[in-house]
Write a protein that holds these residues in place. Structure first.
Motif, mmCIF file in Angstrom:
data_model
loop_
_atom_site.group_PDB
_atom_site.id
_atom_site.type_symbol
_atom_site.label_atom_id
_atom_site.label_comp_id
_atom_site.label_asym_id
_atom_site.label_seq_id
_atom_site.Cartn_x
_atom_site.Cartn_y
_atom_site.Cartn_z
ATOM 1 N N ALA A 23 0.253 -1.297 -1.309
ATOM 2 C CA ALA A 23 0.808 -2.641 -1.459
ATOM 3 C C ALA A 23 1.929 -2.655 -2.486
ATOM 4 O O ALA A 23 2.960 -3.314 -2.301
ATOM 5 C CB ALA A 23 -0.297 -3.613 -1.864
ATOM 6 N N VAL B 188 5.069 -1.021 -1.020
ATOM 7 C CA VAL B 188 5.721 -1.926 -0.065
ATOM 8 C C VAL B 188 6.581 -2.940 -0.809
ATOM 9 O O VAL B 188 7.751 -3.178 -0.453
ATOM 10 C CB VAL B 188 4.669 -2.637 0.815
ATOM 11 N N ARG C 230 -6.933 -3.719 4.658
ATOM 12 C CA ARG C 230 -5.654 -4.080 4.028
ATOM 13 C C ARG C 230 -4.830 -2.837 3.738
ATOM 14 O O ARG C 230 -3.602 -2.834 3.892
ATOM 15 C CB ARG C 230 -5.911 -4.857 2.738
ATOM 16 N N LYS D 39 -0.965 -2.173 4.969
ATOM 17 C CA LYS D 39 0.129 -1.896 4.037
ATOM 18 C C LYS D 39 0.752 -0.528 4.312
ATOM 19 O O LYS D 39 1.972 -0.348 4.209
ATOM 20 C CB LYS D 39 -0.389 -1.964 2.597
#
Length: 673
Positions: free
Chosen positions: A590, A593, A627, A631
């Motif tokens: 995350a 990103v 998640r 990501k």
């Protein structure tokens, strides 16, 4: 040649250790165990002593029967008596052991019921002796006389209670009624009661409180629960008033020391607090959090899921019972005490129990008065440590301490040169801050917040600093206070210093506070100024999950300043993406990103230049969390657009990426180890 059956002598039956012999020996063993018990010393002494004496006589009878068993075979009626006697003696043993090891006060209140139970068991034993087939067994004259003696002894039993035990029970009930009427008990009368119950020091009172709390959990009857909770209030008061000065504390053990010394499985940690979950609950997005942490998050004004960023459809929380059971099993295996906050509140926080509330008020008033008038820091520490313990119990106790002006007293000791006193004072404030109403009192009472911040910066021990950081975290649960605390440079610097230099326990306390503060953009700017990225980089070496989670929050809210500061972290994040736990990988993906999206071509080029990065991303896409996989997929798309020369060109179509998308790296290469 066939042999006639008549030519062989008949087989003799074995007279000895058959099933009935084993039953008799088991019965003798149980009888010896029961007869060796000590009678209850503080109440019902005569009743318990009486049935133990009868069991000793029964043991003599059983010993004679065991010695004689090889020479005879017992009739079926005798074997049946033995089996029933075993059950009765087991009940006697269990009852007396429970009475001796259980709550003394609750036994005192329940003495009539216990006396009736002892009488019932004696009558059952008497019935079995009555139907015991003495004549059929051809026992000796001495044995018959012994059976007759036991029969007469059992027949004499009555369910009576000593008058002194009844008077003692009435005295306790009277004290409870007076406390409920807000009348402070006389200390001399209280001392007399607790001396009779053989609770003569602080330790025995603490043990009694623990036993009573366990008794509440085991009770199904609400009336009994209320009575026991009232007794808890009485013992707490008596402990402090009668024996408060007999139990000085050294520096207490670190909070949750046993769990933080171990590597907690990632799935057992709350994504918000990073600590072991006690009450795991599932929110509308399907993510699991500790109830206290997600409740604090929602009450702070957030409407999104902390992990996914998705808007919560509703704020209902569904208990994750399966995960909780796994956590309980793991704690049991590693000998970590497990007690949920909700369970503790249910035991001690019975809001309708006026006796408990009034007893708590009396206890708190006594302790504050004594601490305020103490002639030495050592004496003051004894009383403050008791306040700390009370503040940990339930919401009513926290409210009582705050309403009795406990905060101004505690501020006085935050700057103490006595290390244990400082720890106890700041930890009491931490416990008080759990109650929402007390957060406002802490923020508005003169000197409290500044005192906590000063302990955070210059505390005498790491424990004091860590608990000060935990207090900051608790206060940030209110949105307005989070912004106010985030503007204080001393708070930011203190947390960064603690997270950088403290031991693991203190680091975690600081990191969760930083993580909460990082939810505000203005605060993130201050965090960047004092080196939060460098701190996170250092923390990643020992606590990768915590370090990368803080970095993710900072990058998300920090804008270009955060991107610039984290440029040198690209390779380190890639290493965590390869070697970290699932949760660490998720946060690393995350963060990358966000960095790539906001940092532009140069950042993406730096990431793409790392050997083996695509293979690592593919592995996270295949085996990471939900998640984490999403990501990682986004990160892979970014790299492929860069490889196709399309990154940064919003008009380019994804369909033009084609076969050149996989030419950035060779999968045979690996990240440097």
């Amino acid at each position: 040649m066939a042999v006639s059956p008549d030519t062989l002598p008949p087989k003799k039956k074995r007279p000895s250790m058959s099933l009935d012999g084993r039953i008799l020996r088991s019965l003798l063993l149980r009888s010896k165990e029961t007869s060796s018990l000590n009678p209850i010393s503080f109440v019902l002494n005569r009743n318990s002593n009486s049935i133990i004496r009868k069991t000793k006589l029964l043991t003599l009878l059983l010993e004679d029967l065991v010695m004689d068993q090889d020479a005879r075979r017992f009739p079926a009626s005798a074997v049946l008596c033995f089996e029933e006697m075993f059950i009765v003696l087991q009940s006697v043993k269990t009852l007396i052991e429970d009475c001796c090891n259980g709550s003394r006060l609750w036994l005192l209140i329940q003495q009539q019921a216990v006396a009736n139970k002892i009488h019932e068991l004696t009558l059952e034993l008497s019935t079995l002796i009555d139907i015991f087939p003495v004549k059929e067994m051809n026992l000796g004259h001495d044995v018959e006389e012994l059976v007759d003696l036991i029969r007469k002894q059992c027949a004499k039993t009555v369910a009576s209670i000593d008058e002194k035990d009844i008077n003692l029970r009435d005295d306790v009930l009277q004290k409870l009624d007076r406390i409920k009427s807000e009348i402070v008990p006389q200390q001399s009368k209280l001392k007399e009661i607790f001396t009779r119950l053989e609770m003569n020091d602080s330790t025995s009172c603490s043990n009694e409180i623990q036993i009573l709390e366990e008794e509440v959990r085991n009770q199904g009857d609400e009336k009994s629960k209320a009575e026991i909770v009232s007794l808890i209030g009485l013992v707490r008061y008596a402990k402090c008033v009668l024996y408060g000065e007999s139990s000085p504390r050294t520096v207490p053990r670190r909070r949750k020391v046993s769990s933080t010394d171990l590597t907690i499985p990632a799935d057992f940690r709350c994504p918000i607090s990073l600590d072991l979950m006690r009450e795991p609950v599932v929110v509308s997005t399907g993510q699991t959090y500790d109830r206290a942490s997600i409740k604090l998050w929602i009450e702070s004004g957030h409407t999104t899921c902390p992990k996914t960023g998705q808007t919560l459809d509703h704020t209902e929380m569904i208990p994750n019972c399966a995960l909780r059971n796994l956590i309980v099993m793991w704690c049991r295996e590693h000998r970590i005490p497990f007690e949920s906050t909700e369970a503790k509140e249910n035991v001690n926080g019975v809001t309708t129990n006026k006796t408990l509330i009034e007893a708590t008020k009396m206890t708190v008033s006594f302790l504050i008065e004594k601490a305020r008038g103490s002639r030495s820091l050592e004496h003051a520490n004894r009383f403050v440590s008791e306040l700390r313990a009370i503040a940990k119990t339930d919401s009513n106790s926290r409210a009582c301490i705050a309403e009795a002006d406990g905060l101004p007293l505690l501020v006085k000791f935050l700057g103490s040169e006595h290390p244990s006193l400082q720890v106890n004072a700041v930890t009491t404030i931490l416990n008080l801050s759990i109650l929402e109403a007390n957060k406002t009192r802490i923020m508005e009472t003169d000197g409290v917040l500044n005192g906590v911040i000063e302990v955070l910066r210059t505390g005498a021990t790491w424990e004091a600093k860590g608990n000060a950081a935990a207090t900051i975290f608790s206060l940030t649960g209110v949105h307005a206070y989070r912004k106010k605390l985030g503007r204080k440079t001393r708070v930011i610097k203190g947390l960064i210093e603690l997270a950088t230099n403290g031991p693991i326990n203190s680091k975690r306390d600081a990191l969760v506070a930083i993580l909460n503060l990082a939810g505000d953009r203005e605060t993130v700017g201050k965090l960047l100024e004092v080196g939060v990225v460098e701190m996170a980089s250092e923390v990643m070496d020992g606590l990768p999950e915590e370090g990368v989670t803080v970095l993710e929050a900072v990058v998300k809210k920090g804008g270009l300043a955060a991107i610039t500061a984290t440029f040198h972290m690209i390779k380190k994040l890639a290493m965590i993406l390869r070697d970290g736990t699932e949760r660490a990988q998720e946060s690393a993906a995350a963060t990358l990103v966000n960095i790539c999206r906001k940092g532009g071509l140069e950042i993406v080029s730096e990431l793409a230049a790392i050997p083996g990065i695509e293979r690592v991303i593919w592995e996270v896409m295949g085996m990471g969390t939900g998640r984490g996989r999403r990501k990682a997929a986004t990160l892979l798309r970014i790299l492929r657009r860069w490889a196709a020369g399309l990154y940064g060109n919003p008009t380019a179509a994804y369909s033009n990426m084609g076969a050149s998308s996989t030419t950035t790296t060779t999968t045979a290469m690996v990240l440097p180890g």
